[in-house]
Motif scaffolding. Structure first.
Motif, PDB file in Angstrom:
ATOM      1  N   ARG A  38       9.219  -1.508   5.955  1.00  0.00           N
ATOM      2  CA  ARG A  38       8.695  -2.773   5.438  1.00  0.00           C
ATOM      3  C   ARG A  38       7.500  -2.491   4.544  1.00  0.00           C
ATOM      4  NH1 ARG A  38       6.351  -5.899   8.891  1.00  0.00           N
ATOM      5  NH2 ARG A  38       7.039  -7.895   8.013  1.00  0.00           N
ATOM      6  N   ASP A  39       7.320  -3.342   3.549  1.00  0.00           N
ATOM      7  CA  ASP A  39       6.200  -3.190   2.626  1.00  0.00           C
ATOM      8  C   ASP A  39       4.959  -3.790   3.270  1.00  0.00           C
ATOM      9  OD1 ASP A  39       4.535  -2.826   0.518  1.00  0.00           O
ATOM     10  OD2 ASP A  39       5.642  -4.078  -0.907  1.00  0.00           O
ATOM     11  N   LEU A  40       3.997  -2.950   3.581  1.00  0.00           N
ATOM     12  CA  LEU A  40       2.747  -3.396   4.193  1.00  0.00           C
ATOM     13  C   LEU A  40       1.682  -3.731   3.148  1.00  0.00           C
ATOM     14  CD1 LEU A  40       2.464  -0.936   7.217  1.00  0.00           C
ATOM     15  CD2 LEU A  40       3.562  -3.167   7.083  1.00  0.00           C
ATOM     16  N   ASN A  41       2.031  -3.609   1.868  1.00  0.00           N
ATOM     17  CA  ASN A  41       1.081  -3.932   0.793  1.00  0.00           C
ATOM     18  C   ASN A  41       1.721  -4.915  -0.186  1.00  0.00           C
ATOM     19  OD1 ASN A  41      -0.803  -1.727   1.676  1.00  0.00           O
ATOM     20  ND2 ASN A  41       0.947  -0.472   1.046  1.00  0.00           N
ATOM     21  N   PRO A  42       2.161  -6.083   0.289  1.00  0.00           N
ATOM     22  CA  PRO A  42       2.885  -6.993  -0.614  1.00  0.00           C
ATOM     23  C   PRO A  42       2.022  -7.564  -1.724  1.00  0.00           C
ATOM     24  CG  PRO A  42       2.422  -8.065   1.483  1.00  0.00           C
ATOM     25  CD  PRO A  42       2.016  -6.638   1.648  1.00  0.00           C
ATOM     26  N   ASP A  43       0.702  -7.607  -1.508  1.00  0.00           N
ATOM     27  CA  ASP A  43      -0.195  -8.183  -2.508  1.00  0.00           C
ATOM     28  C   ASP A  43      -0.740  -7.161  -3.491  1.00  0.00           C
ATOM     29  OD1 ASP A  43       0.137 -10.634  -1.236  1.00  0.00           O
ATOM     30  OD2 ASP A  43      -1.524 -10.250   0.144  1.00  0.00           O
ATOM     31  N   VAL A  44      -0.365  -5.905  -3.329  1.00  0.00           N
ATOM     32  CA  VAL A  44      -0.845  -4.838  -4.213  1.00  0.00           C
ATOM     33  C   VAL A  44       0.241  -4.543  -5.232  1.00  0.00           C
ATOM     34  CG1 VAL A  44      -1.713  -2.471  -4.328  1.00  0.00           C
ATOM     35  CG2 VAL A  44      -2.200  -3.889  -2.322  1.00  0.00           C
ATOM     36  N   ASN A  45      -0.125  -4.594  -6.521  1.00  0.00           N
ATOM     37  CA  ASN A  45       0.888  -4.329  -7.536  1.00  0.00           C
ATOM     38  C   ASN A  45       1.217  -2.844  -7.602  1.00  0.00           C
ATOM     39  OD1 ASN A  45      -0.905  -2.965  -9.416  1.00  0.00           O
ATOM     40  ND2 ASN A  45      -1.763  -4.982  -9.877  1.00  0.00           N
ATOM     41  N   ALA A  46       2.272  -2.535  -8.329  1.00  0.00           N
ATOM     42  CA  ALA A  46       2.786  -1.159  -8.339  1.00  0.00           C
ATOM     43  C   ALA A  46       1.810  -0.171  -8.961  1.00  0.00           C
ATOM     44  CB  ALA A  46       4.114  -1.123  -9.091  1.00  0.00           C
ATOM     45  N   ASN A 311       0.435   1.905   4.836  1.00  0.00           N
ATOM     46  CA  ASN A 311      -0.994   1.591   4.825  1.00  0.00           C
ATOM     47  C   ASN A 311      -1.803   2.806   5.232  1.00  0.00           C
ATOM     48  OD1 ASN A 311      -1.755  -0.892   3.882  1.00  0.00           O
ATOM     49  ND2 ASN A 311      -1.360  -1.968   5.807  1.00  0.00           N
ATOM     50  N   LEU A 312      -2.995   2.926   4.700  1.00  0.00           N
ATOM     51  CA  LEU A 312      -3.919   3.972   5.112  1.00  0.00           C
ATOM     52  C   LEU A 312      -4.868   3.410   6.163  1.00  0.00           C
ATOM     53  CD1 LEU A 312      -4.909   5.720   1.771  1.00  0.00           C
ATOM     54  CD2 LEU A 312      -3.837   6.809   3.725  1.00  0.00           C
ATOM     55  N   ASP A 313      -5.130   4.202   7.205  1.00  0.00           N
ATOM     56  CA  ASP A 313      -6.100   3.742   8.189  1.00  0.00           C
ATOM     57  C   ASP A 313      -7.524   3.920   7.641  1.00  0.00           C
ATOM     58  OD1 ASP A 313      -6.436   6.453   8.265  1.00  0.00           O
ATOM     59  OD2 ASP A 313      -6.507   6.583  10.458  1.00  0.00           O
ATOM     60  N   VAL A 314      -8.489   3.494   8.411  1.00  0.00           N
ATOM     61  CA  VAL A 314      -9.872   3.499   7.932  1.00  0.00           C
ATOM     62  C   VAL A 314     -10.403   4.904   7.705  1.00  0.00           C
ATOM     63  CG1 VAL A 314     -10.452   1.278   8.950  1.00  0.00           C
ATOM     64  CG2 VAL A 314     -10.633   3.333  10.353  1.00  0.00           C
ATOM     65  N   THR A 315      -9.821   5.886   8.385  1.00  0.00           N
ATOM     66  CA  THR A 315     -10.307   7.273   8.223  1.00  0.00           C
ATOM     67  C   THR A 315      -9.661   7.966   7.037  1.00  0.00           C
ATOM     68  OG1 THR A 315      -8.601   8.142   9.697  1.00  0.00           O
ATOM     69  CG2 THR A 315     -10.668   7.423  10.702  1.00  0.00           C
ATOM     70  N   GLN A 316      -8.683   7.326   6.398  1.00  0.00           N
ATOM     71  CA  GLN A 316      -7.961   7.891   5.250  1.00  0.00           C
ATOM     72  C   GLN A 316      -7.212   9.179   5.598  1.00  0.00           C
ATOM     73  OE1 GLN A 316      -8.036   6.430   2.014  1.00  0.00           O
ATOM     74  NE2 GLN A 316      -8.983   4.728   3.094  1.00  0.00           N
ATOM     75  N   LYS A 317      -6.985   9.403   6.886  1.00  0.00           N
ATOM     76  CA  LYS A 317      -6.284  10.617   7.302  1.00  0.00           C
ATOM     77  C   LYS A 317      -4.915  10.319   7.916  1.00  0.00           C
ATOM     78  CE  LYS A 317     -10.481  13.309   8.229  1.00  0.00           C
ATOM     79  NZ  LYS A 317     -11.237  14.080   9.242  1.00  0.00           N
ATOM     80  N   CYS A 318      -4.587   9.053   8.055  1.00  0.00           N
ATOM     81  CA  CYS A 318      -3.343   8.689   8.729  1.00  0.00           C
ATOM     82  C   CYS A 318      -2.664   7.570   7.953  1.00  0.00           C
ATOM     83  CB  CYS A 318      -3.638   8.245  10.161  1.00  0.00           C
ATOM     84  SG  CYS A 318      -2.174   7.750  11.101  1.00  0.00           S
TER      85      CYS A 318
END
Length: 843
Positions: A38-46, A311-318
């Motif tokens: 599923r797209d977890l960033n529907p509001d972010v353009n390509a 999606n990226l988590d807050v630590t940007q590592k996952c």
């Protein structure tokens, strides 16, 4: 039958991937093809996603590969296809692929540029060569003309004196042949006829260095006098894109120039040959790897496109992903994630966590090459709701059977069966040729359904005793018509009327229709009545089966009140009216024979009198009037029950007068070991073991905060909706029953058309001529008959019967139980992506 009968149980899962392992894990899932992200960033353009640069690089690599493919195909080089399916390349290989494609593109472009320049130079030298050859002929002709003309005289103060010969200038060039008429007309008008134009065609076609197309050109020389005309001539040549070349006036200079031109042409031919050989070697080497490169780049692009959904988590590592996946394949998915983690060298394993949700899952029915075409027929109408009964397994039998009822001819069915069997036996050889053809590709895809339709048509043709419009007498006729020989001509069809009281022997024909009916005068009356009643019987039986399947849905989803308020009234309504019609058909067959056939009632009139509460003219059984009144009253009583039962129940539930109700239709998946709170919603006494998972309504998804789980209820809207469904069901039963008469109508049309073709083309023409000429006529007319049989009866009639069968399944059958409001499970799969790209590329 498994998931073909009811779609796979699906679950929503959350996947946690380490950044360094994400690429390898997604690649493994792509090879597996069992996860729909599923797209977890529907509001972010390509253009704002994390891996947009990688996707762009893949697009650029695809562009370079398409350029190479175009050059390879233009060079008539075969692209090697070994069937190899390489794994997705590691991210670090992307740089190597880019440099390789860049090098190849630059090399091919450089070769093309040099080759075009050499071909252009070669074209100019070739044109100059032809100009020098043709100019020699022109000047010789002009010289002969000058000798015949007298030198003009000039009148001066001294009187007559000899004048000097006039001098002419000229230009020589080459022009395309189709422009010559306009070119001549323009020269004449602009120069007012003061120029002399000579033309000569170039015999050999010349190659355009830019496009490679052949050009037909002609050499011209224009003679004129004065600089003003010279300027006009050059402008006209420039406007018509004629190429001008220098041409010496003296014969010696022309010969010397021609010698030099020939030498340069020979040198250019050698250089062009070497350049072309080098280009062929480079393109041949690329052709051997092109398909593998395409697969690698497309897998790369698909992986990065999928990673953009995460999606990226807050630590940007996952990286966090959400997906739908079959519950039965969770173990395979976990193994694939573990394998991807090991390949990447990550020390932290990936996590797959099932989620609780009330979102409707996608529908996933597992198919194979045999069941795939039947599933596609159903999906073309609409995708089944999650875990709804799938009509596909029943369609495997009912579709070819109903087709055969309309297409009942053993001979035509045999041809169809043999054609489908050839497709099946050679399916691997035809997969890359016939399957990709736009016109005949559907025949290859439907080879198994065509095979079954052919087999069922042979069976129905045996029952109809119809083979190429002729009956076959295998067991001997059960009718004795010897007494009619002296009265009628039995060689002519329709020459006598069969009457059981006069000529029936008493024992019926063992299988199918007695062949004597083929030549009887009352054939259509008897067979049409039989086929019409069978069509109604088959149609009502299929509709009743559809209503029963709706009960299976209600039972599976634990919609107990729908069973009482919808299914039972619908079943009573159809059985008490149309089921009773079937009963009367069989009673009429069993109770009446030739001795009392005049007393047999009309079933349509009986059915009308049943609703008018009128006594029947001829009773089928004792107490018929009372039973018919009872059936009509109960059936009519079911209509208000259907209209008001369900809305009233839902209203009472909404107001709390019947306690808290569970919306079992919105039931999804319960994670094993779920909370007691969820389990307490359902009465354990009403559910069997293993049914809880398919029966619990989940609370609102935790991700949608502030949204109430209670549905808004509008009694008026609910009444309108239920009224439409009730009216549609009750009225459509009449139209749907009449719609099944197409089984009889198309069977009659097919048989009569086949009989007409046989009679008009063979029986009335070729079979009436004797001798040698008759044999020739039989050969010719048989060819015509065979062609018309294939094109009209097999193709056109077959397509017509197929479309009518499709309608009977979509409308008359599936409307009784199938909502078709779901959405298809579209997993991330390299195989699907590559197949779609290949189809688009082929188109």
């Amino acid at each position: 039958m498994g998931s073909l009968y009811r779609s796979e149980e699906m679950c929503k899962a959350q996947v946690f991937l380490q950044s360094e392992a994400a690429y390898a894990c997604v690649a493994e899932l792509g090879e597996l093809g069992l996860v729909q992200f599923r797209d977890l960033n529907p509001d972010v353009n390509a253009f704002q996603r994390k891996f947009v640069n990688e996707v762009r690089r893949c697009d650029e690599m695809e562009r370079k590969l398409r350029f190479l493919e175009k050059e390879i195909l233009r060079a008539d080089i075969r692209i090697l296809d070994t069937g190899e399916n390489p794994e997705a390349p590691a991210p670090r290989e992307m740089i190597d692929l880019e440099s390789c494609f860049e090098k190849l593109e630059n090399e091919i472009q450089e070769i093309n540029t040099n080759q075009e320049a050499l071909k252009r130079n070669y074209l100019e030298l070739t044109e100059l060569k032809h100009i020098l050859e043709k100019a020699q002929q022109f000047f010789e002709e002009i010289r002969d003309v000058d000798k015949d003309e007298e030198s003009h005289t000039m009148l001066g103060e001294e009187g007559l004196r000899p004048g000097q010969a006039m001098s002419f200038g000229f230009v020589a060039g080459v022009i395309q042949r189709e422009r010559i008429p306009a070119f001549e007309q323009m020269l004449w008008r602009v120069c007012r006829g003061n120029v002399f134009l000579r033309l000569a065609e170039i015999d050999t076609a010349l190659e355009d260095p830019s496009t490679g197309d052949e050009m037909q050109k002609s050499v011209f020389i224009i003679f004129f006098q004065g600089d003003q005309l010279k300027t006009r001539v050059k402008k006209i040549c420039e406007g018509f894109r004629a190429t001008l070349y220098p041409c010496p006036e003296s014969q010696g200079e022309r010969k010397e120039m021609a010698l030099g031109v020939n030498t340069r042409i020979e040198d250019l031919q050698a250089v062009l040959s070497q350049t072309d050989e080098h280009r062929q070697r480079v393109l041949s080497s690329a052709a051997n790897n092109l398909r593998v490169w395409f697969i690698k780049v497309r897998k790369l692009k698909a992986i990065y496109h999928t990673l953009n959904l995460f999606n990226l988590d807050v630590t940007q590592k996952c990286l966090i992903a959400e997906c739908w996946c079959p519950v039965s394949d969770l173990e395979q998915i976990q193994i694939a994630l573990r394998r991807g983690t090991e390949r990447s060298g990550s020390s932290v394993s990936s996590i797959l966590n099932r989620m609780e949700t009330i979102e409707p899952p996608p529908t996933y029915n597992r198919t194979n090459k045999f069941t795939e075409v039947f599933q596609e027929i159903v999906d073309a109408f609409g995708i089944a709701n999650y875990r709804e009964v799938n009509p596909a397994p029943f369609t495997i039998i009912t579709f070819p059977f109903l087709f055969a009822v309309m297409f009942g001819d053993a001979g035509h069915g045999l041809i169809m069966t043999l054609f489908a069997l050839w497709l099946i036996l050679r399916e691997k050889q035809l997969a890359n040729t016939l399957a990709k053809n736009e016109m005949v590709g559907p025949l290859y895809s439907g080879r198994y359904i065509i095979f079954l339709m052919g087999l069922f048509s042979i069976y129905s043709g045996i029952l109809y005793n119809d083979c190429f419009s002729k009956s076959i007498n295998i067991f001997g006729s059960s009718w004795k018509v010897g007494s009619m020989i002296n009265k009628t001509d039995l060689s002519q069809p329709g020459s006598f009327i069969l009457n059981p009281a006069d000529s029936f022997a008493g024992s019926p024909y063992p299988i199918g229709v007695d062949p004597i009916w083929q030549v009887s005068n009352n054939k259509l009356n008897v067979l049409n009545s039989l086929k019409m009643k069978l069509s109604v019987t088959l149609g009502i039986s299929q509709m009743v089966f559809g209503v029963i399947l709706s009960y299976v849905n209600y039972r599976f989803f634990r919609q107990r009140m729908d069973v009482y308020l919808v299914f039972i009234p619908q079943l009573i309504f159809i059985m008490f009216i149309f089921g009773y019609l079937i009963l009367m058909i069989f009673l009429k067959w069993f109770l009446f024979d030739d001795t009392n056939s005049s007393e047999a009632p009309s079933l349509i009139i009986t059915l009308i009198n049943m609703f008018m509460f009128t006594p029947p003219l001829h009773q089928l059984y004792t107490g018929q009037l009372v039973i018919q009144h009872f059936l009509v009253v109960i059936a009519v009583f079911c209509v208000p029950f259907l209209l008001f039962g369900k809305p009233t129940y839902r209203y009472l539930v909404h107001t709390g007068k019947l306690g808290k109700a569970v919306n079992y239709r919105d039931v999804r998946m319960l994670k094993p070991g779920g909370s007691d709170e969820l389990r307490g919603i359902v009465d354990q006494d009403e559910l069997g073991e293993g049914d809880l998972e398919a029966s619990v309504e989940y609370p609102e998804d935790r991700s949608t905060e502030g949204h109430s789980n209670e549905e808004e209820f509008d009694l008026f809207e609910e009444m309108i909706h239920q009224s439409i469904e009730t009216i549609e069901y009750c009225l459509s039963l009449i139209s749907h029953t009449a719609s099944y008469l197409r089984l009889w109508a198309l069977s009659l049309a097919h048989a009569e058309l086949s009989d007409v073709l046989w009679g008009m083309i063979l029986a009335d023409t070729a079979f009436t001529i004797n001798g040698f000429f008759g044999g020739i006529m039989i050969f010719i007319t048989f060819s015509v008959w065979a062609c018309l049989t294939v094109f009209i009866l097999l193709m056109m009639e077959g397509l017509s019967a197929f479309l009518h069968t499709l309608r009977l399944h979509w409308v008359e059958f599936q409307s009784k139980f199938y909502s078709g409001g779901g959405y298809i499970f579209a997993p991330f799969s390299f195989a699907t992506i590559l197949d779609i790209r290949d189809e688009l590329h082929h188109d």
